[in-house]
Design a protein around this motif. Structure first.
Motif, PDB file in Angstrom:
ATOM      1  N   GLY A 146     -27.428  -0.585 -62.827  1.00 59.80           N
ATOM      2  CA  GLY A 146     -28.513   0.389 -62.926  1.00 59.80           C
ATOM      3  C   GLY A 146     -28.121   1.803 -62.535  1.00 59.80           C
ATOM      4  O   GLY A 146     -28.823   2.734 -62.871  1.00 59.80           O
ATOM      5  N   ALA A 147     -27.031   1.970 -61.801  1.00 59.02           N
ATOM      6  CA  ALA A 147     -26.622   3.311 -61.386  1.00 59.02           C
ATOM      7  C   ALA A 147     -25.507   3.855 -62.269  1.00 59.02           C
ATOM      8  O   ALA A 147     -25.238   5.049 -62.259  1.00 59.02           O
ATOM      9  N   GLY A 148     -24.836   2.975 -63.002  1.00 56.98           N
ATOM     10  CA  GLY A 148     -23.772   3.415 -63.891  1.00 56.98           C
ATOM     11  C   GLY A 148     -22.570   3.989 -63.171  1.00 56.98           C
ATOM     12  O   GLY A 148     -21.903   4.871 -63.684  1.00 56.98           O
ATOM     13  N   GLN A 149     -22.312   3.520 -61.960  1.00 53.39           N
ATOM     14  CA  GLN A 149     -21.141   4.001 -61.238  1.00 53.39           C
ATOM     15  C   GLN A 149     -20.513   2.866 -60.445  1.00 53.39           C
ATOM     16  O   GLN A 149     -21.093   1.800 -60.289  1.00 53.39           O
ATOM     17  N   THR A 150     -19.323   3.118 -59.948  1.00 51.57           N
ATOM     18  CA  THR A 150     -18.592   2.124 -59.173  1.00 51.57           C
ATOM     19  C   THR A 150     -18.342   2.661 -57.770  1.00 51.57           C
ATOM     20  O   THR A 150     -17.905   3.800 -57.605  1.00 51.57           O
ATOM     21  N   LEU A 151     -18.640   1.842 -56.776  1.00 50.75           N
ATOM     22  CA  LEU A 151     -18.290   2.184 -55.392  1.00 50.75           C
ATOM     23  C   LEU A 151     -16.886   1.662 -55.150  1.00 50.75           C
ATOM     24  O   LEU A 151     -16.608   0.487 -55.386  1.00 50.75           O
ATOM     25  N   LYS A 152     -16.013   2.509 -54.698  1.00 56.02           N
ATOM     26  CA  LYS A 152     -14.597   2.170 -54.530  1.00 56.02           C
ATOM     27  C   LYS A 152     -14.328   1.425 -53.231  1.00 56.02           C
ATOM     28  O   LYS A 152     -15.020   1.608 -52.233  1.00 56.02           O
ATOM     29  N   GLU A 173     -24.790   8.102 -50.361  1.00 53.48           N
ATOM     30  CA  GLU A 173     -25.177   9.467 -50.709  1.00 53.48           C
ATOM     31  C   GLU A 173     -25.766   9.554 -52.120  1.00 53.48           C
ATOM     32  O   GLU A 173     -26.692  10.314 -52.372  1.00 53.48           O
ATOM     33  N   THR A 174     -25.215   8.808 -53.051  1.00 50.77           N
ATOM     34  CA  THR A 174     -25.631   8.919 -54.446  1.00 50.77           C
ATOM     35  C   THR A 174     -26.527   7.780 -54.910  1.00 50.77           C
ATOM     36  O   THR A 174     -27.096   7.856 -55.985  1.00 50.77           O
ATOM     37  N   ILE A 175     -26.673   6.725 -54.108  1.00 45.13           N
ATOM     38  CA  ILE A 175     -27.462   5.566 -54.530  1.00 45.13           C
ATOM     39  C   ILE A 175     -28.450   5.199 -53.426  1.00 45.13           C
ATOM     40  O   ILE A 175     -28.054   4.857 -52.317  1.00 45.13           O
ATOM     41  N   LYS A 176     -29.718   5.249 -53.739  1.00 44.23           N
ATOM     42  CA  LYS A 176     -30.758   4.871 -52.770  1.00 44.23           C
ATOM     43  C   LYS A 176     -31.187   3.434 -53.061  1.00 44.23           C
ATOM     44  O   LYS A 176     -31.164   2.981 -54.194  1.00 44.23           O
ATOM     45  N   GLY A 177     -31.592   2.712 -52.038  1.00 44.99           N
ATOM     46  CA  GLY A 177     -32.068   1.342 -52.232  1.00 44.99           C
ATOM     47  C   GLY A 177     -30.971   0.377 -52.613  1.00 44.99           C
ATOM     48  O   GLY A 177     -31.176  -0.536 -53.412  1.00 44.99           O
ATOM     49  N   LEU A 178     -29.803   0.541 -52.053  1.00 43.95           N
ATOM     50  CA  LEU A 178     -28.645  -0.283 -52.378  1.00 43.95           C
ATOM     51  C   LEU A 178     -28.653  -1.565 -51.552  1.00 43.95           C
ATOM     52  O   LEU A 178     -28.846  -1.524 -50.346  1.00 43.95           O
ATOM     53  N   VAL A 179     -28.465  -2.700 -52.204  1.00 47.52           N
ATOM     54  CA  VAL A 179     -28.355  -3.985 -51.520  1.00 47.52           C
ATOM     55  C   VAL A 179     -26.965  -4.536 -51.807  1.00 47.52           C
ATOM     56  O   VAL A 179     -26.572  -4.658 -52.963  1.00 47.52           O
TER      57      VAL A 179
END
Length: 101
Positions: A57-63, A85-91
């Motif tokens: 849903g965010a279209g990005q990858t956390l490294k 910082e860039t993604i709210k509501g992360l589980v």
């Protein structure tokens, strides 16, 4: 014999009769939220990702190596609620994080 007022419960895992208070402590330890290395996590801890994760849903990858601060525990011992910082509501699943010392 230990305390006379303590109730005893049969522990099938060990095959012994144990005080109810000791069984309650075992249950609490078993339900503790742990990271990939077995460290116990608590609200407010900081964790580090142990692998790259694609965020749906965010279209990005956390490294790998990304630090997530101020986690919150959820009702599910395998998941933590956090903010980036860039993604709210992360589980995140606890199997992909390691507690930062």
């Amino acid at each position: 014999m230990a305390g006379g007022d303590d109730d005893y419960i049969y522990d099938e895992a060990s095959g012994e009769w144990l005080p109810a208070s000791e069984m309650a402590a075992k249950a609490a330890a078993a339900s503790a939220v742990k990271d990939s290395a077995g460290n116990v996590l608590a609200d407010g801890d900081a964790v580090t990702l142990i692998k790259d994760l694609k965020v749906k849903g965010a279209g990005q990858t956390l490294k790998q190596g990304t630090v997530i601060r101020s986690i919150r525990l959820t009702d599910n011992p395998e998941e933590i609620d956090c903010r980036h910082e860039t993604i709210k509501g992360l589980v995140l699943r606890t199997e992909f994080v390691r507690k930062k010392n």
